[in-house]
Design a protein around this motif. Structure first.
Motif, PDB file in Angstrom:
ATOM      1  N   TYR A  29      34.759  -5.020   0.363  1.00 46.58           N
ATOM      2  CA  TYR A  29      35.087  -6.069   1.322  1.00 46.58           C
ATOM      3  C   TYR A  29      34.141  -7.262   1.238  1.00 46.58           C
ATOM      4  O   TYR A  29      34.498  -8.358   1.685  1.00 46.58           O
ATOM      5  N   LEU A  30      32.972  -7.054   0.652  1.00 44.99           N
ATOM      6  CA  LEU A  30      32.039  -8.178   0.516  1.00 44.99           C
ATOM      7  C   LEU A  30      32.488  -9.153  -0.563  1.00 44.99           C
ATOM      8  O   LEU A  30      31.893 -10.220  -0.709  1.00 44.99           O
ATOM      9  N   GLY A  31      33.553  -8.821  -1.272  1.00 41.57           N
ATOM     10  CA  GLY A  31      34.165  -9.759  -2.195  1.00 41.57           C
ATOM     11  C   GLY A  31      35.357 -10.494  -1.615  1.00 41.57           C
ATOM     12  O   GLY A  31      36.046 -11.224  -2.337  1.00 41.57           O
ATOM     13  N   LEU A  32      35.602 -10.321  -0.321  1.00 42.11           N
ATOM     14  CA  LEU A  32      36.765 -10.918   0.331  1.00 42.11           C
ATOM     15  C   LEU A  32      36.300 -11.923   1.383  1.00 42.11           C
ATOM     16  O   LEU A  32      35.574 -11.574   2.313  1.00 42.11           O
ATOM     17  N   SER A  33      36.748 -13.161   1.234  1.00 41.78           N
ATOM     18  CA  SER A  33      36.188 -14.257   2.024  1.00 41.78           C
ATOM     19  C   SER A  33      36.443 -14.117   3.517  1.00 41.78           C
ATOM     20  O   SER A  33      35.607 -14.530   4.336  1.00 41.78           O
ATOM     21  N   ASN A  34      37.584 -13.561   3.914  1.00 41.22           N
ATOM     22  CA  ASN A  34      37.870 -13.497   5.349  1.00 41.22           C
ATOM     23  C   ASN A  34      36.864 -12.591   6.073  1.00 41.22           C
ATOM     24  O   ASN A  34      36.405 -12.912   7.178  1.00 41.22           O
ATOM     25  N   TYR A  35      36.503 -11.481   5.454  1.00 46.09           N
ATOM     26  CA  TYR A  35      35.510 -10.604   6.077  1.00 46.09           C
ATOM     27  C   TYR A  35      34.119 -11.221   6.048  1.00 46.09           C
ATOM     28  O   TYR A  35      33.382 -11.177   7.038  1.00 46.09           O
TER      29      TYR A  35
END
Length: 278
Positions: free
Chosen positions: A197-203
């Motif tokens: 999830y640390l590769g996903l901008s929304n999170y």
């Protein structure tokens, strides 16, 4: 607050883990809902199997991706299940991640359009929920659905949502858990899931709203970040961490066990969570 029949504690499981046998045991342990993570297509037979295996457990989707599933198809599934199992199926929908969608344009408009279509197909507002992190989509969730389904977040965010949306919105917050009193090994287990999830901008953008900086959210995640996002330690410590969301205003915390077979964690936590809520 909304929808008290859900109970204060639920379980979030990736859909291959969500079996009828497991659902029966979760119901017996006192969990009020099972949230089917990475929800598959609208015609997945598992939804009905989970409901048929239980008597009171709510089955919620977390989430049906609006890019992948036509609204008319999931509406047909909703109506079939609502007729057979009244009040026990809750339709969670969401936009997914821009990194994983080739047609990811104007996501807010896409959500509004999808909710319009659910209206047209007769899915009641109070039986659907919306994946939401930021305040704009959270407001849409409160206005057009029962409320938001926050994921990978902290109790401060839950409190902010409750303050923004008022007492009537349904807020079900997912939170991860590792039963391991060794911080080093617990964090290693946690990073095996959180790193994605640390590769996903929304999170990442949402975590930045709540006091974490680029150093925290850079792979593989700082200890401070991991400790905030994943409850770990003794069973008592884990239970207290999870219930911080309820104390912050969530109607329910949905526990996502990490580290293999989910049942041992959920069996251990159930009586502790129940006792602390008494």
């Amino acid at each position: 607050m909304a929808n008290q029949q859900l109970g204060k504690i639920g379980v979030w499981l990736a859909y291959p883990q969500a079996t009828p046998e497991l659902a029966r045991e979760l119901e017996a342990l006192g969990y009020g809902a099972i949230w089917v993570g990475a929800s598959p297509a609208a015609d997945w037979a598992g939804y009905e199997a989970l409901l048929a295996a239980t008597e009171t457990l709510t089955v919620g989707t977390s989430i049906v991706n609006v890019w992948a599933t036509p609204a008319k198809d999931i509406a047909a599934t909703y109506h079939r299940l609502a007729e057979a199992y009244p009040g026990r199926f809750l339709l969670g929908v969401g936009i997914g991640h821009p990194e994983h969608a080739t047609e990811y344009t104007k996501p807010y408009d896409a959500l509004v359009n999808y909710l319009d279509q659910l209206d047209e197909h007769g899915v009641p507002r109070e039986r659907r929920a919306l994946a939401a992190l930021g305040p704009r989509v959270a407001r849409l969730a409160a206005d057009r659905t029962a409320g938001p389904l926050p994921y990978l977040t902290v109790p401060e965010h839950t409190a902010a949502l409750r303050a923004q949306l008022g007492p009537d919105a349904l807020i079900v917050t997912e939170h991860k858990a590792v039963l391991d009193a060794d911080p080093a090994t617990a964090r290693a287990t946690a990073r095996g899931t959180v790193g994605f999830y640390l590769g996903l901008s929304n999170y990442v953008n949402n975590l930045h709203r709540y006091g974490f900086d680029d150093a925290d959210t850079a792979q593989p995640g700082s200890d401070r970040l991991i400790d905030a996002l994943v409850a770990h330690g003794t069973p008592d410590e884990v239970a207290d961490h999870l219930l911080a969301h309820v104390r912050a205003g969530a109607d329910q915390v949905a526990v996502q066990p990490l580290g293999g077979d989910p049942l041992p964690i959920l069996r251990t936590l159930a009586p502790l969570l129940t006792a602390k809520l008494a």
